[in-house]
Design an enzyme around this catalytic site. Sequence first.
Site, PDB file in Angstrom:
ATOM      1  N   ASP A  13      59.283  50.592  82.690  1.00  0.00           N
ATOM      2  CA  ASP A  13      57.821  50.579  82.826  1.00  0.00           C
ATOM      3  C   ASP A  13      57.086  51.001  81.559  1.00  0.00           C
ATOM      4  O   ASP A  13      55.989  51.564  81.617  1.00  0.00           O
ATOM      5  CB  ASP A  13      57.387  51.474  84.009  1.00  0.00           C
ATOM      6  CG  ASP A  13      58.059  51.063  85.291  1.00  0.00           C
ATOM      7  OD1 ASP A  13      58.298  49.864  85.473  1.00  0.00           O
ATOM      8  OD2 ASP A  13      58.366  51.947  86.115  1.00  0.00           O
ATOM      9  N   LYS A  16      56.538  46.547  78.856  1.00  0.00           N
ATOM     10  CA  LYS A  16      57.222  45.389  78.271  1.00  0.00           C
ATOM     11  C   LYS A  16      56.472  44.086  78.560  1.00  0.00           C
ATOM     12  O   LYS A  16      56.308  43.252  77.672  1.00  0.00           O
ATOM     13  CB  LYS A  16      58.653  45.297  78.840  1.00  0.00           C
ATOM     14  CG  LYS A  16      59.512  46.516  78.503  1.00  0.00           C
ATOM     15  CD  LYS A  16      60.875  46.448  79.165  1.00  0.00           C
ATOM     16  CE  LYS A  16      60.862  46.651  80.662  1.00  0.00           C
ATOM     17  NZ  LYS A  16      60.454  47.988  81.123  1.00  0.00           N
ATOM     18  N   ASN A  38      64.186  43.948  90.655  1.00  0.00           N
ATOM     19  CA  ASN A  38      63.879  45.384  90.543  1.00  0.00           C
ATOM     20  C   ASN A  38      62.816  45.602  89.457  1.00  0.00           C
ATOM     21  O   ASN A  38      62.105  46.593  89.454  1.00  0.00           O
ATOM     22  CB  ASN A  38      65.138  46.220  90.245  1.00  0.00           C
ATOM     23  CG  ASN A  38      66.005  45.662  89.118  1.00  0.00           C
ATOM     24  OD1 ASN A  38      65.795  44.562  88.640  1.00  0.00           O
ATOM     25  ND2 ASN A  38      66.987  46.438  88.690  1.00  0.00           N
ATOM     26  N   GLY A  40      59.336  45.040  87.415  1.00  0.00           N
ATOM     27  CA  GLY A  40      57.942  44.700  87.705  1.00  0.00           C
ATOM     28  C   GLY A  40      57.192  44.758  86.389  1.00  0.00           C
ATOM     29  O   GLY A  40      56.979  45.844  85.857  1.00  0.00           O
ATOM     30  N   HIS A  41      56.856  43.610  85.828  1.00  0.00           N
ATOM     31  CA  HIS A  41      56.211  43.553  84.517  1.00  0.00           C
ATOM     32  C   HIS A  41      54.765  43.108  84.689  1.00  0.00           C
ATOM     33  O   HIS A  41      54.503  41.999  85.168  1.00  0.00           O
ATOM     34  CB  HIS A  41      56.977  42.602  83.595  1.00  0.00           C
ATOM     35  CG  HIS A  41      58.369  43.077  83.282  1.00  0.00           C
ATOM     36  ND1 HIS A  41      59.237  42.412  82.462  1.00  0.00           N
ATOM     37  CD2 HIS A  41      59.033  44.206  83.679  1.00  0.00           C
ATOM     38  CE1 HIS A  41      60.375  43.090  82.367  1.00  0.00           C
ATOM     39  NE2 HIS A  41      60.276  44.178  83.119  1.00  0.00           N
ATOM     40  N   GLN A 223      63.966  46.969  82.951  1.00  0.00           N
ATOM     41  CA  GLN A 223      64.309  48.393  83.090  1.00  0.00           C
ATOM     42  C   GLN A 223      64.190  49.066  81.709  1.00  0.00           C
ATOM     43  O   GLN A 223      63.433  48.587  80.878  1.00  0.00           O
ATOM     44  CB  GLN A 223      65.722  48.586  83.667  1.00  0.00           C
ATOM     45  CG  GLN A 223      65.858  48.210  85.135  1.00  0.00           C
ATOM     46  CD  GLN A 223      65.956  46.724  85.393  1.00  0.00           C
ATOM     47  OE1 GLN A 223      66.835  46.055  84.884  1.00  0.00           O
ATOM     48  NE2 GLN A 223      65.054  46.195  86.197  1.00  0.00           N
ATOM     49  N   GLY A 301      55.493  50.423  94.342  1.00  0.00           N
ATOM     50  CA  GLY A 301      54.284  51.215  94.583  1.00  0.00           C
ATOM     51  C   GLY A 301      54.534  52.721  94.610  1.00  0.00           C
ATOM     52  O   GLY A 301      53.632  53.515  94.838  1.00  0.00           O
ATOM     53  N   SER A 411      49.495  50.277  71.745  1.00  0.00           N
ATOM     54  CA  SER A 411      48.715  49.695  72.839  1.00  0.00           C
ATOM     55  C   SER A 411      47.718  50.729  73.357  1.00  0.00           C
ATOM     56  O   SER A 411      48.070  51.882  73.609  1.00  0.00           O
ATOM     57  CB  SER A 411      49.672  49.247  73.945  1.00  0.00           C
ATOM     58  OG  SER A 411      48.962  48.745  75.035  1.00  0.00           O
TER      59      SER A 411
HETATM   60  P1  GDP Z   1      56.988  47.083  82.307  1.00  0.00           P
HETATM   61  O1  GDP Z   1      57.870  47.157  83.497  1.00  0.00           O
HETATM   62  O2  GDP Z   1      57.604  47.714  81.102  1.00  0.00           O
HETATM   63  O3  GDP Z   1      56.481  45.715  82.017  1.00  0.00           O
HETATM   64  O4  GDP Z   1      55.716  47.982  82.642  1.00  0.00           O
HETATM   65  P2  GDP Z   1      54.897  48.010  84.035  1.00  0.00           P
HETATM   66  O5  GDP Z   1      54.071  46.789  84.131  1.00  0.00           O
HETATM   67  O6  GDP Z   1      55.806  48.323  85.169  1.00  0.00           O
HETATM   68  O7  GDP Z   1      54.037  49.324  83.826  1.00  0.00           O
HETATM   69  C1  GDP Z   1      53.159  49.467  82.773  1.00  0.00           C
HETATM   70  C2  GDP Z   1      51.765  49.729  83.354  1.00  0.00           C
HETATM   71  O8  GDP Z   1      50.918  50.204  82.329  1.00  0.00           O
HETATM   72  C3  GDP Z   1      51.098  48.473  83.888  1.00  0.00           C
HETATM   73  O9  GDP Z   1      50.233  48.843  84.926  1.00  0.00           O
HETATM   74  C4  GDP Z   1      50.309  47.972  82.687  1.00  0.00           C
HETATM   75  O10 GDP Z   1      49.181  47.184  83.066  1.00  0.00           O
HETATM   76  C5  GDP Z   1      49.865  49.272  82.074  1.00  0.00           C
HETATM   77  N1  GDP Z   1      49.706  49.288  80.622  1.00  0.00           N
HETATM   78  C6  GDP Z   1      50.434  48.636  79.667  1.00  0.00           C
HETATM   79  N2  GDP Z   1      50.027  49.024  78.432  1.00  0.00           N
HETATM   80  C7  GDP Z   1      49.042  49.929  78.613  1.00  0.00           C
HETATM   81  C8  GDP Z   1      48.243  50.718  77.730  1.00  0.00           C
HETATM   82  O11 GDP Z   1      48.376  50.676  76.507  1.00  0.00           O
HETATM   83  N3  GDP Z   1      47.350  51.577  78.301  1.00  0.00           N
HETATM   84  C9  GDP Z   1      47.192  51.682  79.647  1.00  0.00           C
HETATM   85  N4  GDP Z   1      46.300  52.542  80.111  1.00  0.00           N
HETATM   86  N5  GDP Z   1      47.916  50.954  80.502  1.00  0.00           N
HETATM   87  C10 GDP Z   1      48.839  50.101  79.993  1.00  0.00           C
HETATM   88  P1  IMO Z   2      60.985  47.480  84.808  1.00  0.00           P
HETATM   89  O1  IMO Z   2      61.620  46.225  84.254  1.00  0.00           O
HETATM   90  C1  IMO Z   2      61.508  51.489  86.391  1.00  0.00           C
HETATM   91  C2  IMO Z   2      65.112  52.264  88.748  1.00  0.00           C
HETATM   92  C3  IMO Z   2      64.931  52.524  90.223  1.00  0.00           C
HETATM   93  C4  IMO Z   2      66.126  53.433  90.493  1.00  0.00           C
HETATM   94  C5  IMO Z   2      67.207  52.854  89.584  1.00  0.00           C
HETATM   95  C6  IMO Z   2      68.146  51.879  90.293  1.00  0.00           C
HETATM   96  O2  IMO Z   2      59.739  47.240  85.565  1.00  0.00           O
HETATM   97  O3  IMO Z   2      60.857  48.507  83.735  1.00  0.00           O
HETATM   98  P2  IMO Z   2      67.937  49.419  91.285  1.00  0.00           P
HETATM   99  O4  IMO Z   2      66.843  48.764  92.074  1.00  0.00           O
HETATM  100  O5  IMO Z   2      68.213  48.783  89.978  1.00  0.00           O
HETATM  101  O6  IMO Z   2      69.162  49.650  92.108  1.00  0.00           O
HETATM  102  O7  IMO Z   2      67.373  50.907  90.976  1.00  0.00           O
HETATM  103  O8  IMO Z   2      66.513  52.170  88.547  1.00  0.00           O
HETATM  104  N1  IMO Z   2      64.510  50.993  88.277  1.00  0.00           N
HETATM  105  C7  IMO Z   2      63.395  50.924  87.552  1.00  0.00           C
HETATM  106  N2  IMO Z   2      62.548  51.899  87.147  1.00  0.00           N
HETATM  107  N3  IMO Z   2      61.292  50.215  86.020  1.00  0.00           N
HETATM  108  C8  IMO Z   2      62.158  49.237  86.378  1.00  0.00           C
HETATM  109  O9  IMO Z   2      62.067  47.978  85.897  1.00  0.00           O
HETATM  110  C9  IMO Z   2      63.245  49.568  87.224  1.00  0.00           C
HETATM  111  N4  IMO Z   2      64.249  48.864  87.794  1.00  0.00           N
HETATM  112  C10 IMO Z   2      65.027  49.751  88.423  1.00  0.00           C
HETATM  113  O10 IMO Z   2      63.704  53.160  90.478  1.00  0.00           O
HETATM  114  O11 IMO Z   2      65.847  54.742  90.048  1.00  0.00           O
HETATM  115 MG    MG Z   3      57.825  47.837  85.471  1.00  0.00          MG
END
Ligand code: GDP
Ligand code: IMO
Ligand code: MG
Length: 429
Positions: A13, A16, A38, A40-41, A223, A301, A411
């Site tokens: 998270d 990416k 698993n 969520g981007h 991840q 969530g 960012s």
């Molecule tokens: P990913 O899994 O690495 O793609 O990241 P996620 O989408 O799961 O989580 C990143 C969260 O931070 C998302 O809600 C993005 O919209 C938000 N986000 C990304 N870059 C920034 C930033 O520079 N500032 C803020 N406030 N939010 C950001």
């Molecule tokens: P992105 O790509 C954050 C975590 C789960 C759990 C462990 C194992 O959005 O960064 P799994 O479902 O793979 O068996 O879960 O890894 N996990 C993540 N945490 N971002 C993710 O993906 C994750 N994908 C899995 O919360 O602790």
């Molecule tokens: Mg994510």
Amino acid sequence: MKVDVLLGLQWGDEGKGKIVDYLANNYDIVARFQGGPNAGHTLKFDGKKFVLHTVPSGIFRDNLLNVIGNGVVIDPITLKKEIQNLEDADVDYKDRLLVARKAHLILPTHRLMDAASEAAKGKAKIGSTLKGIGPTYMDKTGRNGIRVGDVHLPNFKERYKALRKKHLKLVQMYPAVDFDLEAEETKWFECLETLKSLKHVDGEYYINQALKDGKKILAEGAQGSMLDIDFGTYPFVTSSNTISSGVCNGLGIAPSKIGEVIGITKAYCTRVGGGPFPTELDNKIGEFLRSEGGEFGATTGRPRRCGWIDLPQLKYTIMLNGVTQLVVTKIDVLNNFESLQACNQYQYNGGIHEQLPYDINNIQVVPLYQSHSGWQQSLDGITKFEDLPATAKDYIHSLEKDLEVPVTMISTGPEREKLILKNVSEMIS
Ligand code: GDP
Ligand code: IMO
Ligand code: MG
């Protein structure tokens, strides 16, 4: 040509999706190489928000090809939902979304096993997203899995039934969980038709030919490196190699074909699910980071655990990945702090250390911090590094100095355009 890689350096998270979506314009192909639903981007642009789980984050850029590599595990149900969202948004994906035949399928019974196995672990549970990731990779390495290319085989249904039967036997070892298998299977077979309708490719030939043809390729990690099956905080990890070496297996390219390795870190740190997290702030500061950063899982969530940035942890993942440039995201989340902390050493076993301990799950690792002044102002509208407040620049410079990698992007918000490209001349001196 080489494949550039973009991946998370923490526990996932890191942002990416946003950065891949931004960078995608410089590439011809974006390819996912591991993980599955698993992930969520999140992408935000033109007032719209999308969360991608299986589809690469280059899908919203015209003319760009998106490959789901052989290292990915695919649930046809999630994929269908994502495709539905693309159709609803009038995104022309049909000829731009390619699926490697050697990618493995997540069956409904893999999800059932994931849920049952987690339930059996009780307090020691991993905190899996319950998307069936672990059981699917287990079947892959156990040589029982079913791959995308198998869906066209005449004995596909028999193979499916045999694996299902095996899963149902195994699941008897675990406590019963609430799971409507019949309904999930009906949905799964319906959604499989959508997966069948996509372009299937021999990913390894496809990617290597594209490189020969001079195409620019970006591999999108899922991840984070601390969730890597080999080097993460085992067993609180996912079931794939999330680090740069995973690109070779997950796309079928040689190590010599890896180009830039772009590592992403938040300006602080988060983790979702169980497992050790040395700089976690289980207090008001952590709660503040969660609310300022909107730190709730994009897939489940769940509230994310929050803490300060951890430099020994980042040095470790920079080492494992061979990171050549750093992206720092969510710096705006720190806007209201008078002072910031960055962990630069750990105290454990009666000594001071700069390395993570093997036994991280069982010993108390106490982070030691260096303090930095905050900037206490909004960063909205800032697009040049030199326009950042002096203390924000100091924070970035100190990360570069400690981590010995240049920061090339910062960012400042979730939207596509909220990004500072840092001048090469500003790089580490
Ligand atoms: P990913 O899994 O690495 O793609 O990241 P996620 O989408 O799961 O989580 C990143 C969260 O931070 C998302 O809600 C993005 O919209 C938000 N986000 C990304 N870059 C920034 C930033 O520079 N500032 C803020 N406030 N939010 C950001
Ligand atoms: P992105 O790509 C954050 C975590 C789960 C759990 C462990 C194992 O959005 O960064 P799994 O479902 O793979 O068996 O879960 O890894 N996990 C993540 N945490 N971002 C993710 O993906 C994750 N994908 C899995 O919360 O602790
Ligand atoms: Mg994510």
